[in-house]
Structure formats: structure tokens, C-alpha cells
Design an enzyme around this catalytic site. Structure first.
Site, PDB file in Angstrom:
ATOM      1  N   LYS A 220      -2.289 114.830 -86.656  1.00  0.00           N
ATOM      2  CA  LYS A 220      -3.744 114.964 -86.577  1.00  0.00           C
ATOM      3  C   LYS A 220      -4.492 113.747 -87.124  1.00  0.00           C
ATOM      4  O   LYS A 220      -3.955 112.922 -87.848  1.00  0.00           O
ATOM      5  CB  LYS A 220      -4.190 116.257 -87.266  1.00  0.00           C
ATOM      6  CG  LYS A 220      -3.929 117.475 -86.372  1.00  0.00           C
ATOM      7  CD  LYS A 220      -4.497 118.760 -86.910  1.00  0.00           C
ATOM      8  CE  LYS A 220      -4.197 119.901 -85.923  1.00  0.00           C
ATOM      9  NZ  LYS A 220      -4.615 121.213 -86.442  1.00  0.00           N
ATOM     10  N   ARG A 254       3.076 124.548 -88.151  1.00  0.00           N
ATOM     11  CA  ARG A 254       3.021 124.281 -86.706  1.00  0.00           C
ATOM     12  C   ARG A 254       3.141 122.780 -86.455  1.00  0.00           C
ATOM     13  O   ARG A 254       2.267 122.025 -86.880  1.00  0.00           O
ATOM     14  CB  ARG A 254       1.695 124.815 -86.148  1.00  0.00           C
ATOM     15  CG  ARG A 254       1.501 124.607 -84.659  1.00  0.00           C
ATOM     16  CD  ARG A 254       0.133 125.137 -84.220  1.00  0.00           C
ATOM     17  NE  ARG A 254      -0.106 124.950 -82.804  1.00  0.00           N
ATOM     18  CZ  ARG A 254      -0.576 123.819 -82.274  1.00  0.00           C
ATOM     19  NH1 ARG A 254      -0.857 122.785 -83.048  1.00  0.00           N
ATOM     20  NH2 ARG A 254      -0.760 123.719 -80.983  1.00  0.00           N
TER      21      ARG A 254
END
Ligand code: YH5
Length: 278
Positions: A220, A254
């Protein structure tokens, strides 16, 4: 701790890796639907071999700024992949979607966990989740995927995220979805600046409220901001976060990079267990 699934339970006594399986046209070169399903199945098999306990199938990109996908297009993408994984492999299948019709179709095809970045706020979503008997991951997001990174603002990010998740847990219970089926997620990068992401990741322990916590940081933007690294060079940063999240009690992580994450969280969990025992 366990997560209740439709016909079995998932043990969360040790943290579990959720492997990301994107079935968007850009993720598998489009040589037709059949080849796409084959490639997705191969990737799922690979991630299971690397230690994934959950495969998270997603047909719509929820990256900042990405475009929406139509309901029937999303169903056509994900259902054949869910069916193939259910038929060929033994793993918990999660469906990453905000759309009730996609949830219903994916659960009928064998998905056992609904991973909803919109926390079942879409009209009808609570009913679909209850009827499917599926487990649910409730995630916090400020705003909508298209615009959420424009001007995120919080007075107290930890309190606001915790209050939102508590409200969604209450909505689920009111709709007949028991707590034993729920996990919660602060939604790293979903309408949050770096400082907000850091404030949440530093207090994973305070988000739990007795429910399993899922954390997703793989590749991210926060690592771009913190380290100046491009997407392909963010794994060391993400492993540090995964370990520290598990150290604080995170139950599910995740990720794209399953093998490395599985190692990192096993080490963190071993230290957590040892500290608990002393
Ligand atoms: C999550 O955190 N995230 S999709 C931007 C990137 C890299 C990755 C390059 N679905 C989560 O993975 N579901 C997504 O920058 C999720 N928690 C849960 N429960 C976004 C994503 C990503 C975005």
C-alpha cells in the site's frame, strides 16, 4: 478464537494469511475466461502451498481512484473462479465485494467469508450475509473509493474507527448475524493519511473489542510515503507491519506475498506465545 463459517469453523488460535486473488482484466492477461480461471486457480494453489489459509477473490479494484465495475460483469469474473477453487482445493474462500448480488452468487458458488470494504452498508447486504450464513469482515472506510484520499480528516481516528466498527457489529447482530461470524478491519489506506494509518496500526490491540482483527497493508501507499519505495519494493515494510500487528493480536493478515508473510507472522506469534506463557 474461531471464526464461524457456514459448515465449519476457522481456527484463529494462530494467525492466518489471507492471500489476495485479483480477477480483474489487468491482473491476468486476458486470453479468454477459461484461461483466466485456470491462471487464477494456479495462483490460488500456489498461495495455499505458501501458507495461505484463506483465498480472497476480488473482481473489482478498490484502489484509490479506480472505476466501478457492473454487477453482472463482477459476477461473471468471480463466480467461475470461486467454483473452481471450491472444486479443486481445500481452503476457505473469501469474496471481496461491496455488492449484495455478487455476495449472494459467490456464496452460492462456495465462498464462506464476505470481505466487504463497505461493511454491509449497501441496501440488502445484511440480509444476503445472514441468508448465506457466511462469515463477514467489516472494514472501515471514510468516503468512497473514488474520492476517499482527497481530504481525509479525523478528530480522533482510533475512536472514530472503533465506534464505526462497533456500530456495524451492532447492525449485524440486529440483522441476525451473530458475533461468532464477524471480524473487523481498520481499513488501512481507505480514506486515511499516513498519520491515520500509523495511529491505527500502533493500536491494533485497542481495535479488537473481542472480535478477530484483519489487517491489510500489502504494497500500500503508506510504504511509498514512509520509505519512498515503489509498489514492487514494499515487502520489507509490509512484513514489519504484519509482525507488529500479530504481536498485538491481529488474527488475519491480507497479503499478496504469502510465503514471506507466513514466516514473519509465525515468528511474531512464537514471541507472542512465549511472552504470554511467562
Ligand atoms: C484491506 O485492507 N484492501 S483492496 C492500494 C495499493 C496496494 C494494495 C498500490 N481490500 C483491503 O489491497 N479488504 C483491499 O497501492 C481489502 N482490508 C480488507 N478487508 C486495496 C489494496 C491495495 C490498494
Amino acid at each position: 478464537m474461531v471464526l464461524q463459517l457456514p459448515r465449519r469453523t476457522l481456527s484463529l488460535d494462530a494467525p492466518v494469511v489471507m492471500g489476495i486473488l485479483n480477477v480483474t482484466p489487468d491482473s491476468f492477461s486476458d486470453g479468454g475466461r477459461h484461461r483466466t480461471v485456470g491462471a487464477a486457480l494456479q495462483r490460488a494453489r500456489e498461495m495455499i502451498g505458501e501458507g495461505a489459509g484463506i483465498i480472497d477473490v476480488g473482481g473489482e479494484s478498490t484502489r484509490p481512484g479506480s472505476a466501478a465495475v457492473g454487477e453482472s460483469e463482477e459476477i461473471d469474473r468471480v463466480v467461475p473462479v470461486v467454483e473452481a477453487i471450491r472444486r479443486e482445493l481445500d481452503v476457505v474462500i473469501s469474496i471481496d465485494t461491496m455488492k449484495p448480488a455478487v455476495m449472494r452468487a459467490a456464496c452460492a458458488a462456495g465462498a464462506e467469508l464476505i470481505n466487504d470494504v463497505y461493511a454491509l452498508q449497501a441496501p440488502g447486504a445484511l440480509d444476503v450475509a445472514r441468508e448465506a450464513g457466511a462469515a463477514v469482515c467489516l472494514m472501515h472506510m471514510q468516503g468512497q473509493p473514488k474520492t476517499m484520499q482527497q481530504a481525509p480528516h479525523y478528530d480522533d481516528v482510533l475512536a472514530e474507527v472503533r465506534d464505526f466498527l462497533a456500530e456495524r457489529v451492532a447492525a449485524c447482530e440486529q440483522a441476525g448475524i451473530p458475533r461468532s461470524r464477524l471480524c473487523v478491519d481498520p481499513g488501512i489506506g481507505f480514506g486515511k493519511r499516513l498519520e491515520h494509518n500509523l495511529a491505527l496500526l500502533a493500536r491494533v490491540d485497542a481495535l479488537a473489542a473481542g472480535l478477530p482483527v484483519l489487517i491489510g497493508v500489502s504494497r500500500k501507499t503508506m510504504f511509498g510515503e514512509l520509505l519512498g519505495r515503489p509498489v514492487g519494493e514494499r515487502l520489507p515494510g509490509a512484513l514489519a507491519v504484519a509482525a507488529i500487528a500479530v504481536w498485538q493480536g491481529a488474527a488475519i493478515v491480507r497479503v499478496h506475498d504469502v510465503r514471506a508473510t507466513a514466516d514473519a507472522i509465525r515468528v511474531a506469534q512464537a514471541l507472542r506465545e512465549f511472552r504470554k506463557a511467562k
